[in-house]
Design an enzyme around this catalytic site. Structure first.
Site, PDB file in Angstrom:
ATOM      1  N   HIS A 140       0.856  -1.198   0.000  1.00 24.56           N
ATOM      2  CA  HIS A 140       0.000   0.000   0.000  1.00 24.56           C
ATOM      3  C   HIS A 140       0.884   1.238   0.000  1.00 24.56           C
ATOM      4  O   HIS A 140       1.559   1.531   0.989  1.00 24.56           O
ATOM      5  CB  HIS A 140      -0.897  -0.025   1.241  1.00 24.56           C
ATOM      6  CG  HIS A 140      -1.870   1.113   1.314  1.00 24.56           C
ATOM      7  ND1 HIS A 140      -2.771   1.238   2.364  1.00 24.56           N
ATOM      8  CD2 HIS A 140      -2.107   2.176   0.504  1.00 24.56           C
ATOM      9  CE1 HIS A 140      -3.502   2.323   2.178  1.00 24.56           C
ATOM     10  NE2 HIS A 140      -3.115   2.913   1.053  1.00 24.56           N
TER      11      HIS A 140
ATOM     12  N   GLU B 266      -2.087  -1.511  -3.498  1.00 24.80           N
ATOM     13  CA  GLU B 266      -3.168  -0.827  -2.786  1.00 24.80           C
ATOM     14  C   GLU B 266      -2.951   0.676  -2.880  1.00 24.80           C
ATOM     15  O   GLU B 266      -1.835   1.166  -2.667  1.00 24.80           O
ATOM     16  CB  GLU B 266      -3.214  -1.268  -1.322  1.00 24.80           C
ATOM     17  CG  GLU B 266      -3.678  -2.706  -1.151  1.00 24.80           C
ATOM     18  CD  GLU B 266      -3.871  -3.086   0.308  1.00 24.80           C
ATOM     19  OE1 GLU B 266      -4.610  -4.045   0.562  1.00 24.80           O
ATOM     20  OE2 GLU B 266      -3.267  -2.428   1.190  1.00 24.80           O
TER      21      GLU B 266
ATOM     22  N   HIS C 168      -7.788  -8.034   6.237  1.00 26.26           N
ATOM     23  CA  HIS C 168      -7.659  -7.045   7.311  1.00 26.26           C
ATOM     24  C   HIS C 168      -7.899  -7.708   8.667  1.00 26.26           C
ATOM     25  O   HIS C 168      -8.976  -8.216   8.954  1.00 26.26           O
ATOM     26  CB  HIS C 168      -8.598  -5.847   7.172  1.00 26.26           C
ATOM     27  CG  HIS C 168      -8.088  -4.638   7.913  1.00 26.26           C
ATOM     28  ND1 HIS C 168      -7.093  -3.825   7.421  1.00 26.26           N
ATOM     29  CD2 HIS C 168      -8.404  -4.129   9.126  1.00 26.26           C
ATOM     30  CE1 HIS C 168      -6.831  -2.862   8.283  1.00 26.26           C
ATOM     31  NE2 HIS C 168      -7.606  -3.027   9.330  1.00 26.26           N
TER      32      HIS C 168
END
Length: 251
Positions: free
Chosen positions: A43, A73, A197
């Site tokens: 990310h 991401e 997550h």
């Protein structure tokens, strides 16, 4: 087989804590791929708090050489879309982002941000990226994701994992049911379903048992566990639990 994507963001967090050049996220990615990861997730946040632009370049090159996908991401901004178009990762996962948050706190609001998300999705797909939207398992968000042109949705599992870890069994069961229903709906709309997550050893099996889920993306827990047992060993145990969940469903 259920795929495992390994997020290496927090190797960069450790590196940046000292403003140093090590540990190198690309080295962690190489170890993860050698240990059987099906892909690497990274990310690039707008504030560059962990992964850097240089990391993305190195990770893109590594994944191309190893023939494995890089899942990039990114926030839905012109800057990030531009970087993705230049890097040309296998997959681009659009996520919500607030500078004051410690980590991603929830799913992307595709309904509210539909026009902007659909436009970014179209640009990324034209460049050959497989576009994923990180969302809550909400029917309206899932339908909007399909309408926006996404090929994949990644269901946010953080609330389930938090409830399960904190011993709130009824709440965890209700959230898990929403994840199951959401995965079924997404698959019925032709979307590939991923999840991620907050997943750890204690929470992975109920999620992995959802048959429509094709991939789990796990990072923080694996990197933390790797401090004690090494990344390959941490991944191996996670893979065993994932595979066991699928075998139990099949039986």
């Amino acid at each position: 087989m259920l795929r495992l994507g390994v997020n290496i963001d927090h190797v960069a967090t450790i590196r940046n804590a000292r403003g140093s050049s090590y540990p190198e996220p690309v080295r962690a990615a190489e170890l993860a791929l050698a240990a059987g990861a099906d892909g690497i997730t990274a990310h690039l946040r707008e504030d560059r708090r962990h992964i850097s632009d240089a990391d993305i370049a190195l990770l893109t090159d590594l994944c191309l050489k190893r023939g494995k996908p890089l899942n990039f991401e990114m926030a839905v901004t012109d800057e990030m879309v531009g970087i993705a178009l230049q890097a040309r990762p296998h997959a681009a996962c659009l996520v919500p982002e607030r500078r004051e948050e410690v980590t991603t706190e929830g799913g992307l609001d595709v309904v509210k941000g539909f026009d902007k998300i659909a436009a970014a999705t179209a640009r990324l797909r034209t460049a050959g990226a497989r576009v994923s939207l990180f969302i809550e398992a909400d029917p309206a968000q899932i339908q909007a994701s399909a309408d926006a042109g996404a090929q994949v949705v990644e269901l946010h599992t953080g609330a389930y994992c938090d409830a399960a870890r904190e011993g709130h069994a009824d709440r965890a069961a209700a959230i898990l049911e929403r994840l199951k229903t959401g995965a079924e709906l997404a698959a019925s709309l032709g979307l590939e379903v991923h999840a991620g997550h907050g997943i750890d050893y204690a929470t992975v099996k109920p999620i992995a048992a959802i048959p429509q889920i094709a991939e789990l993306n796990i990072g923080h827990f694996l990197i933390g566990e790797a401090i004690f047992v090494g990344l390959p060993q941490a991944m191996q145990r996670m893979r065993v639990l994932m595979d066991a969940a699928r075998l139990e469903v099949a039986a």
